[in-house]
Design an enzyme around this catalytic site. Structure first.
Site, short mmCIF file in Angstrom:
data_model
loop_
_atom_site.label_atom_id
_atom_site.label_comp_id
_atom_site.label_asym_id
_atom_site.label_seq_id
_atom_site.Cartn_x
_atom_site.Cartn_y
_atom_site.Cartn_z
N THR A 122 -0.01 45.74 7.36
CA THR A 122 -1.38 45.55 7.84
C THR A 122 -1.42 45.23 9.34
O THR A 122 -0.60 44.48 9.85
CB THR A 122 -2.07 44.41 7.05
OG1 THR A 122 -1.91 44.67 5.66
CG2 THR A 122 -3.54 44.30 7.38
N THR A 128 -7.32 48.38 6.32
CA THR A 128 -6.94 49.19 5.18
C THR A 128 -6.62 50.64 5.57
O THR A 128 -5.97 51.36 4.82
CB THR A 128 -8.10 49.19 4.15
OG1 THR A 128 -8.53 47.84 3.96
CG2 THR A 128 -7.68 49.74 2.82
N GLU A 242 4.43 46.83 -7.31
CA GLU A 242 3.79 45.68 -6.67
C GLU A 242 2.48 45.33 -7.38
O GLU A 242 2.22 44.17 -7.72
CB GLU A 242 3.51 46.02 -5.20
CG GLU A 242 2.87 44.90 -4.42
CD GLU A 242 2.38 45.36 -3.06
OE1 GLU A 242 2.92 44.93 -2.05
OE2 GLU A 242 1.42 46.18 -3.02
C1 LIG Z 1 -2.96 35.75 2.28
C2 LIG Z 1 -2.71 37.19 2.60
C3 LIG Z 1 -1.43 37.69 2.54
C4 LIG Z 1 -1.18 39.01 2.90
N1 LIG Z 1 0.12 39.47 2.94
C5 LIG Z 1 0.36 40.70 3.46
C6 LIG Z 1 1.72 41.14 3.68
O1 LIG Z 1 2.68 40.43 3.36
N2 LIG Z 1 1.92 42.36 4.26
C7 LIG Z 1 0.88 43.16 4.64
O2 LIG Z 1 1.14 44.24 5.17
N3 LIG Z 1 -0.41 42.78 4.43
C8 LIG Z 1 -0.68 41.57 3.85
N4 LIG Z 1 -1.98 41.16 3.67
C9 LIG Z 1 -3.08 42.03 4.09
C10 LIG Z 1 -3.89 42.60 2.94
O3 LIG Z 1 -3.15 43.60 2.30
C11 LIG Z 1 -5.21 43.09 3.54
O4 LIG Z 1 -5.94 41.94 3.93
C12 LIG Z 1 -5.99 43.92 2.60
O5 LIG Z 1 -5.31 45.11 2.32
C13 LIG Z 1 -7.36 44.25 3.16
O6 LIG Z 1 -7.25 44.71 4.50
P1 LIG Z 1 -8.10 44.04 5.67
O7 LIG Z 1 -8.01 42.57 5.54
O8 LIG Z 1 -7.70 44.64 6.96
O9 LIG Z 1 -9.57 44.44 5.33
P2 LIG Z 1 -10.43 45.63 5.96
O10 LIG Z 1 -9.69 46.92 5.87
O11 LIG Z 1 -10.93 45.20 7.28
O12 LIG Z 1 -11.61 45.68 4.92
C14 LIG Z 1 -12.57 44.60 4.81
C15 LIG Z 1 -13.38 44.80 3.53
O13 LIG Z 1 -14.06 46.05 3.58
C16 LIG Z 1 -13.70 46.83 2.46
N5 LIG Z 1 -13.61 48.24 2.88
C17 LIG Z 1 -13.00 48.75 3.98
N6 LIG Z 1 -13.11 50.08 4.00
C18 LIG Z 1 -13.76 50.44 2.88
C19 LIG Z 1 -14.17 51.69 2.31
N7 LIG Z 1 -13.92 52.86 2.92
N8 LIG Z 1 -14.84 51.69 1.14
C20 LIG Z 1 -15.11 50.52 0.52
N9 LIG Z 1 -14.75 49.30 1.00
C21 LIG Z 1 -14.10 49.27 2.16
C22 LIG Z 1 -12.37 46.32 1.98
O14 LIG Z 1 -12.18 46.58 0.61
C23 LIG Z 1 -12.48 44.83 2.29
O15 LIG Z 1 -13.10 44.17 1.22
C24 LIG Z 1 -2.27 39.86 3.26
C25 LIG Z 1 -3.57 39.34 3.26
C26 LIG Z 1 -3.81 38.03 2.95
C27 LIG Z 1 -5.23 37.52 2.99
#
Ligand SMILES: Cc1cc2nc3c(=O)[nH]c(=O)nc-3n(C[C@H](O)[C@H](O)[C@H](O)COP(=O)(O)OP(=O)(O)OC[C@H]3O[C@@H](n4cnc5c(N)ncnc54)[C@H](O)[C@@H]3O)c2cc1C
Length: 384
Positions: A122, A128, A242
């Site tokens: 990330t 995402t 996973e």
């Molecule tokens: C405590 C914690 C531990 C983590 N550990 C890891 C790790 O070890 N390694 C790693 O790589 N990542 C890690 N992550 C990251 C995690 O995988 C991401 O937070 C998650 O995939 C969502 O990405 P984002 O936070 O960038 O949300 P964003 O991509 O910014 O999205 C925000 C919201 O909008 C929604 N959204 C975005 N686009 C769309 C769409 N096209 N259609 C519908 N809904 C949409 C998403 O579902 C989400 O609810 C961790 C996160 C947390 C909070």
């Protein structure tokens, strides 16, 4: 004798977890610490080497058995989030690593002398939308030079190795956006302070997670896993394990919440009757139990397919969706059943409530699973 094929594993993991009662995890949570003693015990007993083949010193168990280990940790009141990375990150190495890489790392991981708890995907600006990542790895002789930034990367301060996804060919130069990314093994012991800066993020859960800054970090070219440019595909290969393991953790949480809610509803007397005598209290608990049991069926269906080497993308995603939803529902019901006491840290409900909430966001958010099912299972148009 039990009909449960995993009875022996359950009993053994429960016996280990009994040495780490609620007070232990409550204290670690209050201190925002890491459960070192618990993790050492798990590794010492070989549980985190469950999915490493016997040829490399592991126990060579399937995903079903591995998922039971994760489930039991959460069902006993702990949080497998401190360790689950090791269970699935080694799969990337196993499936796509060279013989030399597997021989170099897997026996040590199985023996517990090397930890591979972290995976860095990330990024702050792309979220995402993984194919747009901006972290680059540029080949320079026998090294790659990495620059960029990651966010929410977990367990970096409690791991020796990290799997890193970086762009090796600019997005503008590839025909398919999922191409041109590669995965690498980063030796954190060498990298931190020498091109890699780690900044912990204070967050809702006691989950060690960080911002990472790469500033001309040099890694040996020999640390590339598989072929250059194919990293995104390799990453996808690991997602089913996973998701299923995390579904199992949610199921462990869900059963824990229901058990606590039942016990409290039977013992708490208000208006001269146990509160559980009221249908308004007992029905939501029954409903939560039904939802968890149903999610559990999907979890084992995903495990069976995975262990048979059959496609299980739909089942793994659906198991994760159902289990995360069910555990969160159970968490809410449990908190409501406890009334005001649910908010007191000494009952552990609020801690587990926070912990289980994470799984509707990470490692994949609920919307992304719905998008996957809509597109890949139902044949609806791609929505993003
Ligand atoms: C405590 C914690 C531990 C983590 N550990 C890891 C790790 O070890 N390694 C790693 O790589 N990542 C890690 N992550 C990251 C995690 O995988 C991401 O937070 C998650 O995939 C969502 O990405 P984002 O936070 O960038 O949300 P964003 O991509 O910014 O999205 C925000 C919201 O909008 C929604 N959204 C975005 N686009 C769309 C769409 N096209 N259609 C519908 N809904 C949409 C998403 O579902 C989400 O609810 C961790 C996160 C947390 C909070």
């Amino acid at each position: 004798m039990s009909a449960d094929p995993h009875h022996g594993i359950r009993e053994a993991v429960r016996a280990l977890c009994a040495r780490f009662p609620d007070e232990y995890f409550r204290r670690i949570d209050a201190e925002r610490g890491y459960p070192d003693a618990f993790v050492d015990a798990l590794i010492g007993a070989g549980w985190l080497a469950a999915m490493i083949p016997e040829a490399y010193g592991g126990t060579g168990l399937g995903l079903g058995a591995a998922s039971v280990i994760m489930e039991e940790i959460n069902r006993c009141g702990g949080n497998a989030g401190a360790v689950h990375g090791q269970m699935y990150n080694m799969g990337t190495l196993l499936r796509h690593g060279s013989d030399a890489q597997k021989r170099a790392y897997l026996p040590q991981i199985a023996a517990g002398t090397l930890r591979i708890q972290s995976m860095a995907v990330t990024e702050p600006t792309t979220g995402t939308d993984t194919t747009k990542i901006r972290t680059t790895a540029v080949r320079n002789g026998d090294r790659y030079v990495v620059n960029g930034q990651k966010v929410w990367i977990s367990r970096v301060l409690h791991s020796d190795l990290m799997i890193l996804l970086a762009r090796t060919t600019p997005l503008a130069e590839v025909t398919t956006r999922s191409e041109g990314m590669s995965i690498f093994i980063v030796d954190l012991r060498e990298a931190i302070g020498h091109g890699l800066t780690v900044r912990p993020i204070a967050n809702l859960v006691n989950h060690e997670t960080n911002e990472l800054f790469f500033d001309d970090l040099e890694i040996p070219a020999a640390n590339l896993i598989g072929d250059e440019g194919q990293g995104f595909r390799y990453l996808l290969d690991g997602l089913n394990a996973e998701r299923t393991l995390i579904a199992a953790e949610c199921i462990g949480d869900g059963y824990w919440f229901v058990e606590r809610a039942v016990k409290y509803a039977n013992s708490r007397v208000v208006f001269e009757r146990p509160i559980g005598m009221n249908q308004g209290v007992q029905f939501p608990i029954a409903e939560a139990h039904i939802e968890i049991d149903a999610a559990n069926l999907m979890r084992f269906r995903a495990c069976e397919l995975f262990d048979a080497g059959a496609p299980c993308g739909a089942e793994a995603n659906m198991a994760k969706y159902l289990a995360a939803k069910a555990s969160w529902q159970a968490a809410n019901v449990c908190l409501q059943t406890y009334g005001g006491f649910g908010f007191a840290t000494e009952y552990d409900i609020e801690r587990k409530f926070r912990e289980t909430r994470l799984y509707q966001v990470a490692p994949v958010s609920t919307n992304m699973i719905l998008a996957y099912v809509a597109e890949h299972v139902l044949g609806l148009p791609r929505s993003f």
